[in-house]
Every structure is written in structure tokens, then in C-alpha cells.
Design an enzyme around this catalytic site. Sequence first.
Site, mmCIF file in Angstrom:
data_model
loop_
_atom_site.group_PDB
_atom_site.id
_atom_site.type_symbol
_atom_site.label_atom_id
_atom_site.label_comp_id
_atom_site.label_asym_id
_atom_site.label_seq_id
_atom_site.Cartn_x
_atom_site.Cartn_y
_atom_site.Cartn_z
ATOM 1 C CG HIS A 162 -2.002 -0.945 1.245
ATOM 2 N ND1 HIS A 162 -2.243 -1.819 2.275
ATOM 3 C CD2 HIS A 162 -2.982 -1.167 0.330
ATOM 4 C CE1 HIS A 162 -3.323 -2.548 2.006
ATOM 5 N NE2 HIS A 162 -3.784 -2.184 0.828
ATOM 6 C CB CYS A 249 -3.139 -1.934 8.749
ATOM 7 S SG CYS A 249 -1.595 -1.741 7.936
HETATM 8 C C1 CIR Z 1 -3.950 -7.722 2.957
HETATM 9 O O1 CIR Z 1 -3.197 -8.181 2.104
HETATM 10 O O2 CIR Z 1 -5.001 -7.138 2.683
HETATM 11 C C2 CIR Z 1 -3.566 -7.907 4.400
HETATM 12 N N1 CIR Z 1 -2.875 -9.147 4.552
HETATM 13 C C3 CIR Z 1 -2.685 -6.782 4.883
HETATM 14 C C4 CIR Z 1 -3.393 -5.465 4.877
HETATM 15 C C5 CIR Z 1 -2.570 -4.383 5.500
HETATM 16 N N2 CIR Z 1 -3.253 -3.148 5.484
HETATM 17 C C6 CIR Z 1 -2.682 -1.986 5.285
HETATM 18 O O3 CIR Z 1 -1.487 -1.895 5.001
HETATM 19 N N3 CIR Z 1 -3.452 -0.903 5.313
#
Ligand code: CIR
Length: 259
Positions: A162, A249
Site C-alpha cells: 500500500h 492498518c
Molecule cells: C492484505 O493483504 O489485505 C492484508 N494481509 C494486509 C493489509 C494491510 N493493510 C494496510 O497496510 N493498510
Amino acid sequence: MGIRVAVTRGVSSSISECELTHLEREPINLDLARAQHANYERVLADLGCCIERLVEEPEFPDSVFVEDIAVVLDEVAIITRPGALSRRGERSSIEAALQPHRPIQRIAAPAILDGGDVLVVGRDVYVGLSTRTNVNSVRQLRDFLADYGYRVTGVGFKDCLHLKSSATAVSDDTLLVNPNWVDPSAFSGQACIVVDPAEPRGANVVRVGDTVLFGADFPRTGERLAAEGFDVQPVAATELAKAEGALTCCSLIFESAQT
Ligand code: CIR
């Protein structure tokens, strides 16, 4: 605006089946992940946040990463359309949690958007174009925010999931950036502090008032921020890092008039 709210959600018992894009799968210690997450919530509470903890969703492995499901601004909350199909079912509970606090807008197909790709600093909204976020979202966000004076800009980046893995805000006019993942010149209106070169994953920090929470694994970057005059605090987040999650997150932080 009255109280500062942090929406969080407990770590799913199925976190080991999380989505992974740039990392190899390795075992996640669920108990440790939950303990670190509870500590993260405690730190936010100690900094004055009222924690609204949503119930765990065992059927959604990545549901602890609430940031990806909404973008909350002073004027409106925008429910995203996550780029990963496995995450779309996380939306209804997040919308229900935000509904008392903000008018709601929803990103619609063919747009996809993860909140982790939306970096808000002052009136600038930077939208990372990624495997999870497309240019249709930039257009929809522009439409939603047209009346409020925000500038919405699409930003390219590489080598991480991200945009906010590569850059986050440490104040209203300053960003912390990994220049190998995102070109700092994309952020023309802001000053940029760069992470320590030995800590490429250190750019994801959470700002709560005047305090900046940084990953405890990135002490040199923490020292850089302290040397720049920021009030910094380390937070351990090693287990959820294995699920490609970082500090921002795990919460949606905003001011609310509701009590
Ligand atoms: C994903 O791939 O969606 C989750 N394993 C990790 C999401 C992390 N979120 C973020 O960086 N905002």
C-alpha cells in the site's frame, strides 16, 4: 468535534489465511498477535482515544486491518471497495460503526480501493495506484470530496502493498517516506523525512495528536523522528507484520461529536 475515536477489531482466528502480496507466508503466533494488538489499543487509549472495538470476524482473515475498509475525513466517511475479494465482506460492520459519526459514501465498481492506499495530509489526499486501488477510485474520491476543498492526486509506488507502507504523515505538513518505494517529489506540498536506509518498512507510523507511534523494529527511524523534534513512542507489531500489516492498518482514528 469532541472525542477522538479509534475503531479497531480483534485479530481473526483465521489470520494465518491472510492475503499476502510481497511476503512469503510464515507462521503467525495468534496469541502473540493478539497480545501485541491489545497493547496497540492500550497505547491509543492512553493517548486519549476512545476505543470502539468491533467483534472479531473469524470468517475474514484480514479483518483486523480496519484501515483498508474506510477513509474517514472530518466531513464524510467513504466505504471502500477492497481490491481483494476476500475482504469485501468486512464492509458492513465497518459501515455500521461509522454511520453514527459521519455521512457515508461508498466506492462503487469498477473502482477498487484499499484505505491503506489513501494518505491524507492537510487538504491533500494522495491515492496510491496499486494491485488494490485503481484510477476509478481517484475519480470517485474527487467527486465525493469536490465540495470540501481537498486535492485528490493519484501516486505511483513500487515494492510494497500500500502507499502507506511507503509514506505516512507525521504532522500536517510533513511526511515520513521510504524514497526507494515512492518518489518524494510526488508530495510537492509537504516536507519529507526519509526512513533509515536499513529500515525500509519503517515508514508506516501512526499520528495521534502530537505523538507519533513507530514500529519498535525500526529504532533508527524513531531516532530520526525524535531528532526532528517529534514526540515518538515505539509499538511492537511483529506478528501482524507477517500478514503484511503495519501500524496504521489496525485502526481508523477520527474526531467525533458523538459520545
Ligand atoms: C492484505 O493483504 O489485505 C492484508 N494481509 C494486509 C493489509 C494491510 N493493510 C494496510 O497496510 N493498510
